[in-house]
Write an enzyme that holds these catalytic residues in place. Sequence first.
Site, PDB file in Angstrom:
ATOM      1  N   LEU A  59      -7.359  88.234 -54.396  1.00 43.78           N
ATOM      2  CA  LEU A  59      -6.748  88.911 -55.552  1.00 43.78           C
ATOM      3  C   LEU A  59      -5.227  88.774 -55.530  1.00 43.78           C
ATOM      4  O   LEU A  59      -4.551  89.216 -56.464  1.00 43.78           O
ATOM      5  CB  LEU A  59      -7.173  90.381 -55.603  1.00 43.78           C
ATOM      6  CG  LEU A  59      -8.688  90.586 -55.794  1.00 43.78           C
ATOM      7  CD1 LEU A  59      -9.024  92.070 -55.867  1.00 43.78           C
ATOM      8  CD2 LEU A  59      -9.203  89.860 -57.035  1.00 43.78           C
ATOM      9  N   LYS A  60      -4.688  88.225 -54.469  1.00 39.25           N
ATOM     10  CA  LYS A  60      -3.243  87.924 -54.392  1.00 39.25           C
ATOM     11  C   LYS A  60      -2.388  89.097 -54.883  1.00 39.25           C
ATOM     12  O   LYS A  60      -1.636  88.978 -55.843  1.00 39.25           O
ATOM     13  CB  LYS A  60      -2.905  86.670 -55.208  1.00 39.25           C
ATOM     14  CG  LYS A  60      -3.655  85.423 -54.793  1.00 39.25           C
ATOM     15  CD  LYS A  60      -3.122  84.208 -55.545  1.00 39.25           C
ATOM     16  CE  LYS A  60      -3.827  82.937 -55.192  1.00 39.25           C
ATOM     17  NZ  LYS A  60      -5.188  82.828 -55.735  1.00 39.25           N
ATOM     18  N   PRO A  65       5.514  98.204 -52.746  1.00 39.16           N
ATOM     19  CA  PRO A  65       4.796  98.414 -51.476  1.00 39.16           C
ATOM     20  C   PRO A  65       3.716  99.489 -51.549  1.00 39.16           C
ATOM     21  O   PRO A  65       2.591  99.271 -51.087  1.00 39.16           O
ATOM     22  CB  PRO A  65       5.927  98.811 -50.506  1.00 39.16           C
ATOM     23  CG  PRO A  65       7.132  98.119 -51.046  1.00 39.16           C
ATOM     24  CD  PRO A  65       6.982  98.152 -52.545  1.00 39.16           C
ATOM     25  N   THR A 116      -0.555  76.055 -54.503  1.00 43.22           N
ATOM     26  CA  THR A 116      -0.679  74.596 -54.372  1.00 43.22           C
ATOM     27  C   THR A 116      -0.574  73.883 -55.726  1.00 43.22           C
ATOM     28  O   THR A 116      -0.500  72.665 -55.785  1.00 43.22           O
ATOM     29  CB  THR A 116      -2.015  74.224 -53.691  1.00 43.22           C
ATOM     30  OG1 THR A 116      -3.047  75.079 -54.196  1.00 43.22           O
ATOM     31  CG2 THR A 116      -1.932  74.404 -52.193  1.00 43.22           C
ATOM     32  N   GLN A 183      -4.097  70.976 -59.541  1.00 44.42           N
ATOM     33  CA  GLN A 183      -3.497  71.055 -58.202  1.00 44.42           C
ATOM     34  C   GLN A 183      -2.468  69.934 -58.014  1.00 44.42           C
ATOM     35  O   GLN A 183      -2.629  68.840 -58.546  1.00 44.42           O
ATOM     36  CB  GLN A 183      -4.586  70.945 -57.122  1.00 44.42           C
ATOM     37  CG  GLN A 183      -5.613  72.071 -57.147  1.00 44.42           C
ATOM     38  CD  GLN A 183      -5.073  73.386 -56.559  1.00 44.42           C
ATOM     39  OE1 GLN A 183      -3.867  73.545 -56.379  1.00 44.42           O
ATOM     40  NE2 GLN A 183      -5.967  74.316 -56.288  1.00 44.42           N
ATOM     41  N   GLY A 203     -13.153  74.577 -54.591  1.00 47.64           N
ATOM     42  CA  GLY A 203     -13.837  75.058 -55.788  1.00 47.64           C
ATOM     43  C   GLY A 203     -14.406  73.902 -56.579  1.00 47.64           C
ATOM     44  O   GLY A 203     -15.535  73.455 -56.342  1.00 47.64           O
TER      45      GLY A 203
HETATM   46  O1  C5P Z   1     -11.062  74.323 -57.848  1.00 47.67           O
HETATM   47  P1  C5P Z   1     -10.113  74.280 -56.686  1.00 47.67           P
HETATM   48  O2  C5P Z   1     -10.679  73.607 -55.459  1.00 47.67           O
HETATM   49  O3  C5P Z   1      -8.733  73.792 -57.070  1.00 47.67           O
HETATM   50  O4  C5P Z   1      -9.970  75.822 -56.300  1.00 47.67           O
HETATM   51  C1  C5P Z   1      -8.976  76.291 -55.438  1.00 47.67           C
HETATM   52  C2  C5P Z   1      -9.102  77.773 -55.310  1.00 47.67           C
HETATM   53  O5  C5P Z   1      -8.101  78.240 -54.439  1.00 47.67           O
HETATM   54  C3  C5P Z   1      -8.911  78.529 -56.629  1.00 47.67           C
HETATM   55  O6  C5P Z   1      -9.828  79.618 -56.609  1.00 47.67           O
HETATM   56  C4  C5P Z   1      -7.506  79.067 -56.577  1.00 47.67           C
HETATM   57  O7  C5P Z   1      -7.372  80.322 -57.201  1.00 47.67           O
HETATM   58  C5  C5P Z   1      -7.276  79.211 -55.074  1.00 47.67           C
HETATM   59  N1  C5P Z   1      -5.899  79.115 -54.612  1.00 47.67           N
HETATM   60  C6  C5P Z   1      -5.094  78.026 -54.869  1.00 47.67           C
HETATM   61  N2  C5P Z   1      -3.803  78.009 -54.406  1.00 47.67           N
HETATM   62  C7  C5P Z   1      -3.331  79.031 -53.686  1.00 47.67           C
HETATM   63  C8  C5P Z   1      -4.147  80.128 -53.419  1.00 47.67           C
HETATM   64  C9  C5P Z   1      -5.446  80.134 -53.898  1.00 47.67           C
HETATM   65  O8  C5P Z   1      -5.545  77.054 -55.482  1.00 47.67           O
HETATM   66  N3  C5P Z   1      -2.118  78.993 -53.178  1.00 47.67           N
END
Ligand code: C5P
Length: 227
Positions: A59-60, A65, A116, A183, A203
């Site tokens: 949920l980041k 705080p 990313t 990405q 994903g």
């Molecule tokens: O579909 P994909 O492999 O790009 O999914 C990557 C997952 O990782 C997504 O659920 C995304 O929300 C999560 N994520 C990300 N980058 C981050 C943290 C989490 O892509 N820094």
Amino acid sequence: MAELILALDLPDKNEAMRLLDKVNGELTWCKVGMEMFTHYGPQLLAELASRNLKIFLDLKFYDIPHTVAQAVAQARTLCDLLTVHCQGGRRMLEACVAARTDPSRKPLLFGVTVLTSFAYGEIPGINEQPEDFARSLASLADTCGLDGVVCSAREVKQIKHEHPTLSCLCPGIRPEWAAAGDQRRVATPAQAVAWGADYLVVGRPILEALDPRDALLRILDEIDHPL
Ligand code: C5P
């Protein structure tokens, strides 16, 4: 050995359960993010836990705080791994660690460094290279007592060199046969493992594959046989 986490980024719970049936026995971890959690809430996490899956609740959290610490306290019994944004700063991160009162460090607390999907010049207000910014946020996470960071696999080597006890969880994983999509700072499963990643979040390369089980098995094979 690095662990694979399947990101259940799907609009429909039944679809997620059908997918989990297909990969039954091959998977230890799944990730529930804001899409599924917003729709289905803690009940979904209970269903996943009853399938003996470990749960990464992504949920980041990023707020003042007090608010984030209260949210961490609420999430304590719901998941095995939880994310907060390192950009929330020292006081927020320390409050999160304090809110997790369980002596067995459950859930593990990971700090998101730089998404990313960000390339150089895309992080609002930041002129640094994403990898340099990620390193300084990892350093903050370490000194605040977090268990790990979320970063690109391309940053793992340097972060591990500087913070050997910090675990690295890497999204942006793209086998050679998968599309990068949104990405940017991507790596193959084999590269991520060779560079020292502890957890690989995947994903779309699995969710959008014609045969998701086959895609998952190919990724697991790459994890077992890195470069
Ligand atoms: O579909 P994909 O492999 O790009 O999914 C990557 C997952 O990782 C997504 O659920 C995304 O929300 C999560 N994520 C990300 N980058 C981050 C943290 C989490 O892509 N820094």
